[in-house]
Write a protein that holds these residues in place. Structure first.
Motif, PDB file in Angstrom:
ATOM      1  N   ILE A   1      32.203 -43.286  25.887  1.00 53.38           N
ATOM      2  CA  ILE A   1      32.350 -42.273  25.633  1.00 53.38           C
ATOM      3  C   ILE A   1      33.066 -41.780  26.494  1.00 53.38           C
ATOM      4  O   ILE A   1      32.972 -41.145  27.699  1.00 53.38           O
ATOM      5  CB  ILE A   1      30.934 -41.153  25.339  1.00 53.38           C
ATOM      6  N   PRO A   2      34.883 -41.431  25.878  1.00 54.74           N
ATOM      7  CA  PRO A   2      35.523 -41.023  26.957  1.00 54.74           C
ATOM      8  C   PRO A   2      34.749 -39.248  27.343  1.00 54.74           C
ATOM      9  O   PRO A   2      33.858 -38.429  27.093  1.00 54.74           O
ATOM     10  CB  PRO A   2      36.620 -39.961  25.815  1.00 54.74           C
ATOM     11  N   GLU A   3      35.490 -38.926  29.015  1.00 53.96           N
ATOM     12  CA  GLU A   3      35.290 -38.010  29.614  1.00 53.96           C
ATOM     13  C   GLU A   3      34.909 -36.348  28.800  1.00 53.96           C
ATOM     14  O   GLU A   3      34.387 -35.902  28.940  1.00 53.96           O
ATOM     15  CB  GLU A   3      35.083 -38.515  30.650  1.00 53.96           C
ATOM     16  N   GLU A   4      36.352 -36.420  28.406  1.00 58.51           N
ATOM     17  CA  GLU A   4      36.618 -35.071  27.534  1.00 58.51           C
ATOM     18  C   GLU A   4      35.890 -35.343  26.858  1.00 58.51           C
ATOM     19  O   GLU A   4      35.775 -33.770  25.796  1.00 58.51           O
ATOM     20  CB  GLU A   4      38.288 -34.930  27.065  1.00 58.51           C
ATOM     21  N   ASN A   5      34.533 -36.176  26.359  1.00 58.08           N
ATOM     22  CA  ASN A   5      33.545 -35.930  25.138  1.00 58.08           C
ATOM     23  C   ASN A   5      32.540 -35.464  26.064  1.00 58.08           C
ATOM     24  O   ASN A   5      31.163 -35.497  25.584  1.00 58.08           O
ATOM     25  CB  ASN A   5      33.228 -36.611  24.181  1.00 58.08           C
ATOM     26  N   VAL A   6      32.324 -34.848  26.892  1.00 53.60           N
ATOM     27  CA  VAL A   6      30.907 -34.479  28.022  1.00 53.60           C
ATOM     28  C   VAL A   6      30.940 -32.937  27.975  1.00 53.60           C
ATOM     29  O   VAL A   6      32.796 -32.587  28.734  1.00 53.60           O
ATOM     30  CB  VAL A   6      30.849 -35.299  29.326  1.00 53.60           C
ATOM     31  N   TYR A   7      30.135 -32.365  27.956  1.00 57.55           N
ATOM     32  CA  TYR A   7      29.892 -30.830  27.457  1.00 57.55           C
ATOM     33  C   TYR A   7      28.137 -30.281  28.441  1.00 57.55           C
ATOM     34  O   TYR A   7      27.471 -31.257  27.861  1.00 57.55           O
ATOM     35  CB  TYR A   7      29.907 -30.372  26.084  1.00 57.55           C
ATOM     36  N   VAL A   8      29.249 -29.400  29.195  1.00 56.54           N
ATOM     37  CA  VAL A   8      27.224 -29.017  29.845  1.00 56.54           C
ATOM     38  C   VAL A   8      27.729 -27.132  29.574  1.00 56.54           C
ATOM     39  O   VAL A   8      28.694 -26.909  31.642  1.00 56.54           O
ATOM     40  CB  VAL A   8      27.366 -29.243  31.955  1.00 56.54           C
ATOM     41  N   PRO A   9      27.566 -26.866  29.280  1.00 56.41           N
ATOM     42  CA  PRO A   9      27.603 -25.457  29.086  1.00 56.41           C
ATOM     43  C   PRO A   9      26.393 -24.614  29.529  1.00 56.41           C
ATOM     44  O   PRO A   9      24.922 -25.559  29.537  1.00 56.41           O
ATOM     45  CB  PRO A   9      27.454 -24.760  27.291  1.00 56.41           C
ATOM     46  N   THR A  10      26.469 -23.565  29.702  1.00 57.68           N
ATOM     47  CA  THR A  10      25.278 -23.215  30.503  1.00 57.68           C
ATOM     48  C   THR A  10      24.894 -21.688  29.231  1.00 57.68           C
ATOM     49  O   THR A  10      25.555 -21.127  28.463  1.00 57.68           O
ATOM     50  CB  THR A  10      25.508 -22.094  31.535  1.00 57.68           C
ATOM     51  N   GLY A  11      23.387 -21.313  29.483  1.00 58.67           N
ATOM     52  CA  GLY A  11      23.236 -20.372  27.397  1.00 58.67           C
ATOM     53  C   GLY A  11      21.723 -20.812  26.532  1.00 58.67           C
ATOM     54  O   GLY A  11      21.440 -22.593  28.073  1.00 58.67           O
ATOM     55  N   ARG A  12      21.451 -20.930  26.129  1.00 60.47           N
ATOM     56  CA  ARG A  12      20.564 -20.408  25.765  1.00 60.47           C
ATOM     57  C   ARG A  12      20.206 -22.261  24.611  1.00 60.47           C
ATOM     58  O   ARG A  12      21.564 -22.102  23.609  1.00 60.47           O
ATOM     59  CB  ARG A  12      20.071 -19.474  24.529  1.00 60.47           C
ATOM     60  N   THR A  13      20.145 -22.835  25.202  1.00 57.56           N
ATOM     61  CA  THR A  13      20.052 -24.473  24.616  1.00 57.56           C
ATOM     62  C   THR A  13      20.847 -24.457  22.944  1.00 57.56           C
ATOM     63  O   THR A  13      21.391 -24.777  22.258  1.00 57.56           O
ATOM     64  CB  THR A  13      18.537 -25.537  24.229  1.00 57.56           C
ATOM     65  N   ALA A  14      20.217 -24.035  21.996  1.00 58.12           N
ATOM     66  CA  ALA A  14      19.984 -24.549  20.365  1.00 58.12           C
ATOM     67  C   ALA A  14      21.665 -22.944  20.175  1.00 58.12           C
ATOM     68  O   ALA A  14      21.888 -23.470  19.927  1.00 58.12           O
ATOM     69  CB  ALA A  14      19.017 -23.284  19.857  1.00 58.12           C
ATOM     70  N   ASP A  15      21.432 -21.786  20.877  1.00 57.68           N
ATOM     71  CA  ASP A  15      23.056 -21.136  20.551  1.00 57.68           C
ATOM     72  C   ASP A  15      24.158 -22.573  20.947  1.00 57.68           C
ATOM     73  O   ASP A  15      25.003 -22.102  20.368  1.00 57.68           O
ATOM     74  CB  ASP A  15      23.156 -19.555  21.378  1.00 57.68           C
ATOM     75  N   GLU A  16      24.344 -23.046  22.089  1.00 60.60           N
ATOM     76  CA  GLU A  16      25.451 -23.518  22.891  1.00 60.60           C
ATOM     77  C   GLU A  16      25.055 -24.924  22.408  1.00 60.60           C
ATOM     78  O   GLU A  16      26.472 -24.994  21.742  1.00 60.60           O
ATOM     79  CB  GLU A  16      24.432 -24.307  24.596  1.00 60.60           C
TER      80      GLU A  16
END
Length: 144
Positions: free
Chosen positions: A78-93
């Motif tokens: 899976i390409p690196e640009e397809n990796v996301y680690v947002p911070t916040g409320r899980t369902a909302d993010e």
């Protein structure tokens, strides 16, 4: 199952995720159709517990999470640009990211406990009621 063009795979890197990821990959024409997301909690969740801890605890968690998710992505092509680690409320993010990247399927793990909310887990339950994308809920507890 039809091949989706853009699949968002929400995994918990600290739990069993392999079955969830395999289901997502089997629903995709190619691994690059998948994006991985792991949502870290905002600092407010940790503040009461990290008083006196040296360094920036939350930044460390985010960095470690991004590294681990990147390793998982690389292992599955899976390409690196397809990796996301947002911070916040899980369902909302997850919901926001799915909209932002144009996902047509969200794949998430579920827990096999009793009752609808417990069966799906709070995050999966919220997603089912709040997103416009298809949601594939993959049972991870007690699965054979």
């Amino acid at each position: 199952m039809k091949n989706y063009k853009r699949i968002l795979v929400a995994i918990d890197i600290y739990s069993e995720y392999d079955r969830v990821l395999q289901r997502a990959l089997s629903s995709a024409a190619k691994p690059s159709d998948c994006s991985l997301v792991f949502v870290t909690l905002p600092p407010v969740y940790f503040q009461p517990y990290i008083t006196g801890v040296g360094g920036d605890f939350v930044v460390d968690i985010e960095r470690q999470s991004r590294t681990r998710l990147g390793e998982i992505a690389k292992q599955h092509k899976i390409p690196e640009e397809n990796v996301y680690v947002p911070t916040g409320r899980t369902a909302d993010e997850i919901q926001s990211l799915a909209d932002d990247i144009g996902a047509d399927l969200i794949v998430i793990g579920t827990h096999g406990r009793s009752g609808l909310k417990l069966l799906l887990g709070a995050t999966a339950n919220e997603l089912l009621h709040g997103v416009k994308q298809d949601v594939l809920a993959v049972r991870i507890d007690g699965a054979s």
